[in-house]
Design a protein around this motif. Structure first.
Motif, PDB file in Angstrom:
ATOM      1  N   ASP A  30      -2.853  -3.166  -3.853  1.00  0.00           N
ATOM      2  CA  ASP A  30      -3.826  -2.919  -2.792  1.00  0.00           C
ATOM      3  C   ASP A  30      -3.641  -3.898  -1.632  1.00  0.00           C
ATOM      4  OD1 ASP A  30      -6.012  -1.620  -1.665  1.00  0.00           O
ATOM      5  OD2 ASP A  30      -7.409  -3.113  -2.438  1.00  0.00           O
ATOM      6  N   ASN A  31      -3.978  -3.447  -0.427  1.00  0.00           N
ATOM      7  CA  ASN A  31      -4.002  -4.307   0.741  1.00  0.00           C
ATOM      8  C   ASN A  31      -4.900  -3.671   1.801  1.00  0.00           C
ATOM      9  OD1 ASN A  31      -3.492  -6.607   2.110  1.00  0.00           O
ATOM     10  ND2 ASN A  31      -1.359  -6.173   2.585  1.00  0.00           N
ATOM     11  N   ASP A  32      -5.114  -4.397   2.906  1.00  0.00           N
ATOM     12  CA  ASP A  32      -5.946  -3.875   3.991  1.00  0.00           C
ATOM     13  C   ASP A  32      -5.407  -2.540   4.471  1.00  0.00           C
ATOM     14  OD1 ASP A  32      -7.238  -6.280   3.770  1.00  0.00           O
ATOM     15  OD2 ASP A  32      -6.335  -7.149   5.552  1.00  0.00           O
ATOM     16  N   ARG A  33      -6.329  -1.660   4.897  1.00  0.00           N
ATOM     17  CA  ARG A  33      -5.896  -0.333   5.341  1.00  0.00           C
ATOM     18  C   ARG A  33      -6.801   0.191   6.451  1.00  0.00           C
ATOM     19  NH1 ARG A  33      -5.969   2.340  -0.096  1.00  0.00           N
ATOM     20  NH2 ARG A  33      -5.959   0.236  -0.774  1.00  0.00           N
ATOM     21  N   ASP A  61       1.596  -3.697   4.694  1.00  0.00           N
ATOM     22  CA  ASP A  61       2.523  -4.146   3.654  1.00  0.00           C
ATOM     23  C   ASP A  61       1.871  -5.266   2.847  1.00  0.00           C
ATOM     24  OD1 ASP A  61       4.298  -2.342   4.634  1.00  0.00           O
ATOM     25  OD2 ASP A  61       5.681  -3.804   5.485  1.00  0.00           O
ATOM     26  N   ALA A  62       2.031  -5.212   1.535  1.00  0.00           N
ATOM     27  CA  ALA A  62       1.375  -6.168   0.643  1.00  0.00           C
ATOM     28  C   ALA A  62       2.403  -7.046  -0.055  1.00  0.00           C
ATOM     29  CB  ALA A  62       0.555  -5.418  -0.398  1.00  0.00           C
ATOM     30  N   ASP A  63       2.186  -8.348  -0.025  1.00  0.00           N
ATOM     31  CA  ASP A  63       3.040  -9.284  -0.753  1.00  0.00           C
ATOM     32  C   ASP A  63       2.443  -9.558  -2.122  1.00  0.00           C
ATOM     33  OD1 ASP A  63       4.877  -9.686   1.331  1.00  0.00           O
ATOM     34  OD2 ASP A  63       3.525 -11.114   2.294  1.00  0.00           O
ATOM     35  N   SER A  64       3.306  -9.835  -3.093  1.00  0.00           N
ATOM     36  CA  SER A  64       2.882 -10.235  -4.425  1.00  0.00           C
ATOM     37  C   SER A  64       3.520 -11.575  -4.720  1.00  0.00           C
ATOM     38  CB  SER A  64       3.340  -9.207  -5.461  1.00  0.00           C
ATOM     39  OG  SER A  64       3.002  -9.651  -6.755  1.00  0.00           O
ATOM     40  N   ALA A  65       2.727 -12.494  -5.261  1.00  0.00           N
ATOM     41  CA  ALA A  65       3.237 -13.822  -5.612  1.00  0.00           C
ATOM     42  C   ALA A  65       2.596 -14.279  -6.915  1.00  0.00           C
ATOM     43  CB  ALA A  65       2.962 -14.809  -4.485  1.00  0.00           C
ATOM     44  N   LYS A  83       7.248  -7.303  -2.382  1.00  0.00           N
ATOM     45  CA  LYS A  83       6.516  -6.697  -1.269  1.00  0.00           C
ATOM     46  C   LYS A  83       6.330  -5.215  -1.572  1.00  0.00           C
ATOM     47  CE  LYS A  83       7.313  -7.926   2.987  1.00  0.00           C
ATOM     48  NZ  LYS A  83       6.223  -8.308   3.842  1.00  0.00           N
ATOM     49  N   TYR A  84       5.147  -4.684  -1.253  1.00  0.00           N
ATOM     50  CA  TYR A  84       4.829  -3.280  -1.471  1.00  0.00           C
ATOM     51  C   TYR A  84       4.523  -2.619  -0.133  1.00  0.00           C
ATOM     52  CZ  TYR A  84       3.979  -5.142  -6.125  1.00  0.00           C
ATOM     53  OH  TYR A  84       4.105  -5.778  -7.325  1.00  0.00           O
ATOM     54  N   THR A  85       4.943  -1.388   0.003  1.00  0.00           N
ATOM     55  CA  THR A  85       4.586  -0.594   1.182  1.00  0.00           C
ATOM     56  C   THR A  85       3.972   0.712   0.683  1.00  0.00           C
ATOM     57  OG1 THR A  85       6.743   0.465   1.281  1.00  0.00           O
ATOM     58  CG2 THR A  85       6.482  -1.533   2.568  1.00  0.00           C
ATOM     59  N   GLY A  86       3.179   1.328   1.542  1.00  0.00           N
ATOM     60  CA  GLY A  86       2.591   2.584   1.110  1.00  0.00           C
ATOM     61  C   GLY A  86       1.759   3.241   2.190  1.00  0.00           C
ATOM     62  N   SER A  87       1.468   4.505   1.969  1.00  0.00           N
ATOM     63  CA  SER A  87       0.554   5.264   2.822  1.00  0.00           C
ATOM     64  C   SER A  87       0.016   6.412   1.971  1.00  0.00           C
ATOM     65  CB  SER A  87       1.263   5.796   4.071  1.00  0.00           C
ATOM     66  OG  SER A  87       2.274   6.706   3.709  1.00  0.00           O
ATOM     67  N   VAL A  88      -1.090   6.978   2.423  1.00  0.00           N
ATOM     68  CA  VAL A  88      -1.737   8.038   1.657  1.00  0.00           C
ATOM     69  C   VAL A  88      -2.128   9.166   2.599  1.00  0.00           C
ATOM     70  CG1 VAL A  88      -3.704   8.611   0.192  1.00  0.00           C
ATOM     71  CG2 VAL A  88      -2.647   6.369  -0.006  1.00  0.00           C
TER      72      VAL A  88
END
Length: 99
Positions: A30-33, A61-65, A83-88
């Motif tokens: 999840d990230n801001d949208r 785009d969301a980073d994971s650490a 890093k994750y990318t996405g759209s819905v």
């Protein structure tokens, strides 16, 4: 907006994420949208109503650490850096019959 049986709708939304980078996992990246949406409805007469809508989510785009502590049971799983990318896209249709 209404025009002889027609209804038009639009919308915009901002949805901030509660998930911080160090807790982001692949199951829920999840990230801001931002949301943009539009819809149209038509009331044929008192008994029948039809609606169609579309929404698109632009997800930042969301980073994971993930770095588990050395004493946690998850320590043997290692780190997850990425890093994750996405759209819905959402399409919805509705038919209402009142009797």
């Amino acid at each position: 907006m209404r025009l002889k049986g027609w209804t038009f709708r639009t919308g915009v939304a901002y949805d901030p994420t509660p998930v911080r980078t160090q807790y982001r996992v692949p199951a829920v990246p999840d990230n801001d949208r931002f949301w943009l949406s539009a819809g149209v409805g038509y009331e044929l007469h008192d008994a029948w109503k039809f609606s169609l809508s579309y929404a698109h989510e632009f997800i930042k785009d969301a980073d994971s650490a993930l770095r588990p502590s050395a004493t946690a049971p998850e320590a043997i799983k290692g780190n997850l850096i990425g890093k994750y990318t996405g759209s819905v896209d959402i399409v919805a249709a509705q038919v209402v019959y009142r009797f």
